[in-house]
Design a protein around this motif. Structure first.
Motif, PDB file in Angstrom:
ATOM      1  N   UNK A  16       0.857  -1.191   0.000  1.00  0.00           N
ATOM      2  CA  UNK A  16       0.000   0.000   0.000  1.00  0.00           C
ATOM      3  C   UNK A  16       0.891   1.239   0.000  1.00  0.00           C
ATOM      4  N   UNK A  17       0.595   2.160  -0.917  1.00  0.00           N
ATOM      5  CA  UNK A  17       1.387   3.385  -1.011  1.00  0.00           C
ATOM      6  C   UNK A  17       0.490   4.603  -0.834  1.00  0.00           C
ATOM      7  N   UNK A  18       1.069   5.698  -0.306  1.00  0.00           N
ATOM      8  CA  UNK A  18       0.271   6.914  -0.146  1.00  0.00           C
ATOM      9  C   UNK A  18      -0.101   7.503  -1.503  1.00  0.00           C
ATOM     10  N   UNK A  19      -1.174   8.275  -1.498  1.00  0.00           N
ATOM     11  CA  UNK A  19      -1.630   8.878  -2.749  1.00  0.00           C
ATOM     12  C   UNK A  19      -0.708   9.998  -3.216  1.00  0.00           C
ATOM     13  N   UNK A  20      -0.170  10.754  -2.238  1.00  0.00           N
ATOM     14  CA  UNK A  20       0.614  11.946  -2.577  1.00  0.00           C
ATOM     15  C   UNK A  20       1.924  11.562  -3.273  1.00  0.00           C
ATOM     16  N   UNK A  21       2.184  12.235  -4.391  1.00  0.00           N
ATOM     17  CA  UNK A  21       3.342  11.910  -5.206  1.00  0.00           C
ATOM     18  C   UNK A  21       4.182  13.179  -5.379  1.00  0.00           C
ATOM     19  N   UNK A 167       5.876   3.558   2.369  1.00  0.00           N
ATOM     20  CA  UNK A 167       5.071   2.431   1.871  1.00  0.00           C
ATOM     21  C   UNK A 167       4.860   1.418   2.989  1.00  0.00           C
ATOM     22  N   UNK A 168       3.829   0.603   2.814  1.00  0.00           N
ATOM     23  CA  UNK A 168       3.577  -0.497   3.746  1.00  0.00           C
ATOM     24  C   UNK A 168       3.283  -1.768   2.965  1.00  0.00           C
ATOM     25  N   UNK A 343       0.253 -15.685  -4.083  1.00  0.00           N
ATOM     26  CA  UNK A 343      -0.615 -14.717  -4.762  1.00  0.00           C
ATOM     27  C   UNK A 343      -0.074 -13.313  -4.472  1.00  0.00           C
ATOM     28  N   UNK A 344       0.345 -12.666  -5.532  1.00  0.00           N
ATOM     29  CA  UNK A 344       0.934 -11.331  -5.400  1.00  0.00           C
ATOM     30  C   UNK A 344       0.026 -10.332  -6.116  1.00  0.00           C
ATOM     31  N   UNK A 345      -0.226  -9.212  -5.450  1.00  0.00           N
ATOM     32  CA  UNK A 345      -1.216  -8.254  -5.966  1.00  0.00           C
ATOM     33  C   UNK A 345      -0.573  -6.903  -6.291  1.00  0.00           C
ATOM     34  N   UNK A 346      -1.203  -6.182  -7.209  1.00  0.00           N
ATOM     35  CA  UNK A 346      -0.737  -4.829  -7.537  1.00  0.00           C
ATOM     36  C   UNK A 346      -0.765  -3.945  -6.286  1.00  0.00           C
ATOM     37  N   UNK A 347       0.138  -2.958  -6.204  1.00  0.00           N
ATOM     38  CA  UNK A 347       0.077  -2.011  -5.073  1.00  0.00           C
ATOM     39  C   UNK A 347      -1.271  -1.293  -5.040  1.00  0.00           C
ATOM     40  N   UNK A 348      -1.751  -1.038  -3.843  1.00  0.00           N
ATOM     41  CA  UNK A 348      -2.996  -0.270  -3.712  1.00  0.00           C
ATOM     42  C   UNK A 348      -2.678   1.094  -3.105  1.00  0.00           C
ATOM     43  N   UNK A 349      -3.561   2.055  -3.392  1.00  0.00           N
ATOM     44  CA  UNK A 349      -3.343   3.433  -2.929  1.00  0.00           C
ATOM     45  C   UNK A 349      -4.085   3.651  -1.615  1.00  0.00           C
TER      46      UNK A 349
END
Lengths: 351, 77
Positions: A16-21, A167-168, A343-349
């Protein structure tokens, strides 16, 4: 230390990543266009993920965990171990893992503890989770790994401002049929290479520690900010990481030529490329995935896996995997393991 | 002159900055620890040589780089 543990599996990985870029080119006015371009070219980092004020590493990990548990259809009641690896806990005490146990509705009978580690922390976490499983203490361990480090980076320290991101991650380690081999190396003589000097018991926060001072290469920070001696970290990484990787391959009985994925901690392009050259490996077996996130510390290896998983799955590169983390401590840790059934998943925001 | 050109391009140095044999880490803007490692990587790739960590840490000037390149069999730099 070398060891092989068996009766294991990794069920799933999410991040999981923060929205702010932060687009690093936006720092050109502050640090100068040439300097920004020079650093971006060297590090391979173009953007940094930054958590909003008040968002903690545990929040990112909690979100990653809820998503992962839902996606792999695992009931929190079936989790009997929680490990939280971070350099940025919610509080000095109590351990954040216990707070997460409650938030995630994991039974009170679960064992829960924190580990204070950074860039090598993901492998350390897998190691401890594997010990809990192989000793029959637990059946399903939730490993939460992440940092919100940007609040500790001084805005006038371009050496870190343009590198570190937040990130987490969440990983489930369970009983299974796989065996994992580990190599772990610790060298506390280098503890001052990468640290936050003030705020603990040794140097409590004070008026003196909050003073903003000019440091090397025109960077500014206080003793309450994170510092890094880049050349010493580089020296440690390219000396110890290749050794650790070769040790773990030997421990596991694999040859480096048969490995299609070396998942390294993602500090910057340069360090990874030096390690690759030292190991005499082709660049296609050492993916790089920090361009859009920055160096996310302990979460950088799961971040790499979640960013690259579709390619890795399509190219059938997850049967024999070596992961290696290195950095703060100083410490280095490698693991040889299969991830084909994971099972590996795309990063989520994070919202 | 190849090596001077490589240093100028790698460290993003303008033409106004003179690169002498005495130049080294900490003496030219951009030749900090990150710049140093970036430069060594560029030299490795351009000249097909490899530096070990001890060599990288020992380099204090362009003279040192040229001397090491000679030891590694590179004469055209």
């Amino acid at each position: 230390m070398n060891v092989t543990l068996s009766g294991l599996s990794i069920k799933g990985i999410s991040t999981c990543i923060p929205q702010k870029l932060l687009n690093l080119r936006d720092l050109s006015n502050q640090f100068g266009e040439t300097e920004v371009e020079r650093i971006m070219k060297s590090t391979g980092i173009e953007k940094i993920r930054i958590a909003d004020e008040g968002t903690c590493a545990s929040d990112l990990c909690e979100t990653a965990a809820k998503y992962l548990l839902t996606e792999i259809n695992l009931n929190p009641k079936d989790i009997d171990g929680v490990i939280f690896v971070t350099e940025t806990p919610d509080y000095i005490v109590p351990a954040t893992s216990v707070i997460l146990q409650n938030k995630l509705k994991i039974p009170t009978t679960a064992v829960a503890f924190d580990i204070n580690y950074g860039c090598s922390g993901y492998v350390y976490g897998i190691y401890l989770a594997s010990l809990l499983i192989s000793s029959k203490s637990c059946k399903n361990v939730l490993l939460l790994v992440g940092d919100v480090i940007t609040p500790y980076v001084n805005n006038l320290d371009r050496s870190l401002k343009m590198i570190l991101g937040d990130a987490g991650s969440a990983t489930i380690i369970s009983e299974g049929d796989d065996k994992f081999s580990f190599n772990i190396f610790s060298d506390g003589s280098g503890f001052q290479t990468l640290m936050i000097p003030a705020g603990g018991a040794r140097i409590p926060k004070s008026e003196k520690t909050s003073l903003l001072l000019e440091r090397e290469n025109g960077n500014y920070r206080t003793d309450e900010n994170i510092l890094m001696n880049g050349l010493d970290v580089f020296n440690f990484a390219i000396r110890e990481a290749p050794k650790s990787i070769l040790e773990v391959l030997n421990q596991h009985g694999w040859q480096k030529e048969e490995i299609k994925l070396f998942g390294l901690h993602q500090p910057n392009f340069l360090i990874i490329d030096f390690i690759r050259k030292k190991l005499k490996l082709q660049s296609d077996v050492i993916p790089i995935a920090m361009r859009e996130t920055g160096n996310t510390g302990p979460a950088s290896i799961p971040m790499l896996l979640t960013v690259e998983h579709k390619t890795l799955e399509e190219q059938d590169r997850l049967e024999k995997v070596v992961l290696c983390g290195f950095g703060i401590g100083l410490s280095c840790a490698s693991v040889a393991l299969p991830l084909k059934s994971t099972k590996i998943f795309d990063p989520i925001i994070f919202n | 002159m190849k090596i001077e050109k490589l240093i100028r391009e790698t460290l993003f140095l303008p033409d106004s900055v003179e690169i002498t044999d005495a130049a080294g880490p900490g003496q030219i803007e951009g030749w900090d620890s990150l710049g140093h490692v970036t430069l060594i990587s560029a030299i490795e790739n351009s000249f097909g040589v490899s530096f070990d960590m001890e060599e990288i840490m020992m380099i204090e000037s362009l003279t040192d780089i040229k001397r090491m390149l000679q030891v590694k069999g590179v004469t055209d730099f």
